[in-house]
Design a protein around this motif. Sequence first.
Motif, short mmCIF file in Angstrom:
data_model
loop_
_atom_site.label_atom_id
_atom_site.label_comp_id
_atom_site.label_asym_id
_atom_site.label_seq_id
_atom_site.Cartn_x
_atom_site.Cartn_y
_atom_site.Cartn_z
N VAL A 42 0.75 -1.12 0.04
CA VAL A 42 0.04 0.09 0.04
C VAL A 42 0.83 1.37 0.27
O VAL A 42 1.88 1.27 0.47
N PRO A 43 0.37 2.41 -0.56
CA PRO A 43 1.28 3.64 -0.43
C PRO A 43 0.94 4.37 0.49
O PRO A 43 0.29 4.15 1.61
N MET A 44 1.73 5.50 0.81
CA MET A 44 1.73 6.39 1.96
C MET A 44 1.91 5.82 3.29
O MET A 44 1.00 6.27 4.21
N ILE A 45 2.72 5.00 3.25
CA ILE A 45 2.81 4.17 4.85
C ILE A 45 3.48 5.16 5.81
O ILE A 45 3.28 4.92 7.09
N GLN A 46 4.03 6.25 5.39
CA GLN A 46 4.52 7.07 6.15
C GLN A 46 4.11 8.40 6.34
O GLN A 46 4.17 9.39 6.94
#
Length: 215
Positions: free
Chosen positions: A38-42
């Motif tokens: 998944v994207p945007m994990i930070q």
Amino acid sequence: MLFSRTIKNTLVGFSLLVSAFSFAQKEEFKTLPIGERVPMIQHQMQNLDGNMMQLESASGDNGLLVVFSCNTCPFVVGSDSFEGWEKQYNDLNKFAVDHGFKMILINSNEAKRDQDDSPEAMKNRAKEKGYTMPYLIDKNSELADAFGARTTPHIFLLNKNMELIYAGAIDNKADGKRSSDENYLKNAIEAASSGKEIQTNSTPPRGCSIKRVKK
């Protein structure tokens, strides 16, 4: 006759335009495929206590349960015809933790941020229902857009590598014609925590549409 034909052609053209727009909208928010990281994990999101959180640091040893939710949708809070999935949230949080996962709620209803899904309303809801998990503000629906989240609730179960292993509904209780109860999410959590294959890793999400701000 010519006038009628012109009106008919206009209506046909309008209908095709609406269909094309609907298709474009569906494609724009296409849900992430199973197995994809998944994207945007930070990506930083504000919790109700004012602290910032991100998916990566919120995860348990086995992964993270992400639930897109809100304060008003009948599929979440309940109605005369359906008890609402919110009643399961605390139980699901305990079940997830017991199996090595952590759980967070995400509110992406940016179009209602000054109304029923304001930070203050979220605090009141969380206190009233005794939420035992973080309830995060998804500013401008950024995470919902990245995940292709469509409804409240919409479930995304991630493994420890932040890969999507289940997406869809919590269970089939909103399906009036079901022959038996099936808890898709708990089955997925149990299988994943045991290193087994998830038999049903994707189901149609059921709920109200996420209230995005038109861009």
